[in-house]
Design an enzyme around this catalytic site. Structure first.
Site, mmCIF file in Angstrom:
data_model
loop_
_atom_site.group_PDB
_atom_site.id
_atom_site.type_symbol
_atom_site.label_atom_id
_atom_site.label_comp_id
_atom_site.label_asym_id
_atom_site.label_seq_id
_atom_site.Cartn_x
_atom_site.Cartn_y
_atom_site.Cartn_z
ATOM 1 N N PHE A 30 0.831 -1.206 0.000
ATOM 2 C CA PHE A 30 0.000 0.000 0.000
ATOM 3 C C PHE A 30 0.867 1.259 0.000
ATOM 4 C CE2 PHE A 30 -2.682 3.247 2.022
ATOM 5 C CZ PHE A 30 -3.842 3.132 1.263
ATOM 6 N N GLU A 31 2.059 1.169 0.593
ATOM 7 C CA GLU A 31 2.943 2.341 0.698
ATOM 8 C C GLU A 31 3.809 2.540 -0.556
ATOM 9 O OE1 GLU A 31 2.565 0.202 3.526
ATOM 10 O OE2 GLU A 31 1.162 1.714 4.276
ATOM 11 N N ILE B 113 -0.900 -11.337 -0.886
ATOM 12 C CA ILE B 113 -1.494 -12.675 -0.939
ATOM 13 C C ILE B 113 -2.930 -12.602 -0.421
ATOM 14 C CG2 ILE B 113 -1.312 -15.043 -0.084
ATOM 15 C CD1 ILE B 113 1.684 -14.784 -0.328
ATOM 16 N N GLY C 198 -8.934 -13.922 3.549
ATOM 17 C CA GLY C 198 -10.368 -14.205 3.551
ATOM 18 C C GLY C 198 -11.238 -12.961 3.549
ATOM 19 N N THR C 199 -10.651 -11.784 3.441
ATOM 20 C CA THR C 199 -11.433 -10.542 3.499
ATOM 21 C C THR C 199 -11.182 -9.720 2.232
ATOM 22 O OG1 THR C 199 -9.685 -9.150 4.440
ATOM 23 C CG2 THR C 199 -10.950 -10.497 5.996
ATOM 24 N N HIS D 4 -9.721 -7.099 1.944
ATOM 25 C CA HIS D 4 -8.503 -6.298 2.082
ATOM 26 C C HIS D 4 -7.581 -6.455 0.872
ATOM 27 C CE1 HIS D 4 -6.421 -3.818 5.034
ATOM 28 N NE2 HIS D 4 -5.299 -4.307 4.571
HETATM 29 C C1 DLZ Z 1 -2.272 -5.302 5.973
HETATM 30 C C2 DLZ Z 1 -1.626 -6.073 4.881
HETATM 31 C C3 DLZ Z 1 -2.066 -7.368 4.563
HETATM 32 C C4 DLZ Z 1 -3.212 -8.025 5.264
HETATM 33 N N1 DLZ Z 1 -1.481 -8.100 3.614
HETATM 34 C C5 DLZ Z 1 -0.435 -7.558 2.929
HETATM 35 C C6 DLZ Z 1 0.198 -8.303 1.891
HETATM 36 O O1 DLZ Z 1 -0.116 -9.460 1.592
HETATM 37 N N2 DLZ Z 1 1.226 -7.692 1.227
HETATM 38 C C7 DLZ Z 1 1.630 -6.418 1.487
HETATM 39 O O2 DLZ Z 1 2.560 -5.932 0.824
HETATM 40 N N3 DLZ Z 1 1.053 -5.715 2.481
HETATM 41 C C8 DLZ Z 1 0.045 -6.244 3.200
HETATM 42 N N4 DLZ Z 1 -0.554 -5.531 4.194
HETATM 43 C C9 DLZ Z 1 0.030 -4.209 4.585
HETATM 44 C C10 DLZ Z 1 -0.459 -3.022 3.762
HETATM 45 O O3 DLZ Z 1 0.176 -2.989 2.482
HETATM 46 C C11 DLZ Z 1 -0.067 -1.713 4.505
HETATM 47 O O4 DLZ Z 1 1.321 -1.712 4.785
HETATM 48 C C12 DLZ Z 1 -0.838 -1.576 5.806
HETATM 49 O O5 DLZ Z 1 -2.221 -1.629 5.562
HETATM 50 C C13 DLZ Z 1 -0.481 -0.238 6.515
HETATM 51 O O6 DLZ Z 1 -0.811 0.862 5.678
#
Ligand code: DLZ
Length: 163
Positions: free
Chosen positions: A59-60, A83, A86-87, A89
């Protein structure tokens, strides 16, 4: 989408390109493979002293890629692994990261190597991570695509492609 139709790229001289790699930190083994593949591609293309910046999650990636693109880099390589859980997200983070990176590329005219894996499970991610036994090396692939695009953009900006 499968990697079967991926073009093979012969490394070419990119010693005059400034390149940054922005890499998320979730799923360490897969990330290690993606980062190694990206650095290998940069070395094969003779990119000197690439900058590597780690961020917490995928996300960053866009906000940091945006800050880097503003600093005059010729290409930014974005690496991450998301990856499915189950949500919903997964969809939110994947869409935000993908749309954000695309926006950075278009806003700044800087190619972004799209090394973001969005997978149903860890096995799929490992298969694409360029590790021993992996079928594909998405870190290498995303990096060589960005370098090729940076070289093409440079030619267009010098009007070499336009007659
Ligand atoms: C929260 C989250 C989840 C559940 N899964 C992943 C992932 O599979 N891969 C990934 O790069 N980041 C994941 N994150 C973190 C989010 O990208 C982010 O860092 C958080 O929501 C904080 O903003």
């Amino acid at each position: 989408m499968s990697g079967d139709g991926s073009p093979l790229d012969k490394p070419f001289d990119c010693h005059d390109l400034r390149v940054a790699v922005v890499a998320a930190s979730w799923h360490q083994t897969v990330m290690d493979g993606l980062l190694a593949g990206a650095l290998d591609a940069l070395a094969q293309h003779q990119v000197e002293s690439p900058v590597v910046i780690r961020v917490p999650g995928s996300f960053e990636l866009p906000v940091v890629a945006d800050a880097v693109a503003r600093q005059g880099f010729d290409a930014v390589i974005a690496l991450g692994v998301i990856i499915r859980g189950g949500t919903p997200h997964f969809e939110f983070v994947s869409t935000a990261a993908t749309d954000g990176l695309n926006r950075v590329a278009l806003d700044h005219g800087v190619p972004i190597g799209f090394g973001l894996l969005t997978c149903d499970n860890e096995e799929q991610a490992l298969d694409r991570a360029g590790l021993e036994g992996s079928k594909e090396d998405k870190g290498y692939e995303a990096t060589s695509a960005a370098l090729l695009t940076a070289a093409t953009l440079r030619k267009i900006r010098r009007r070499e492609h336009l007659g």
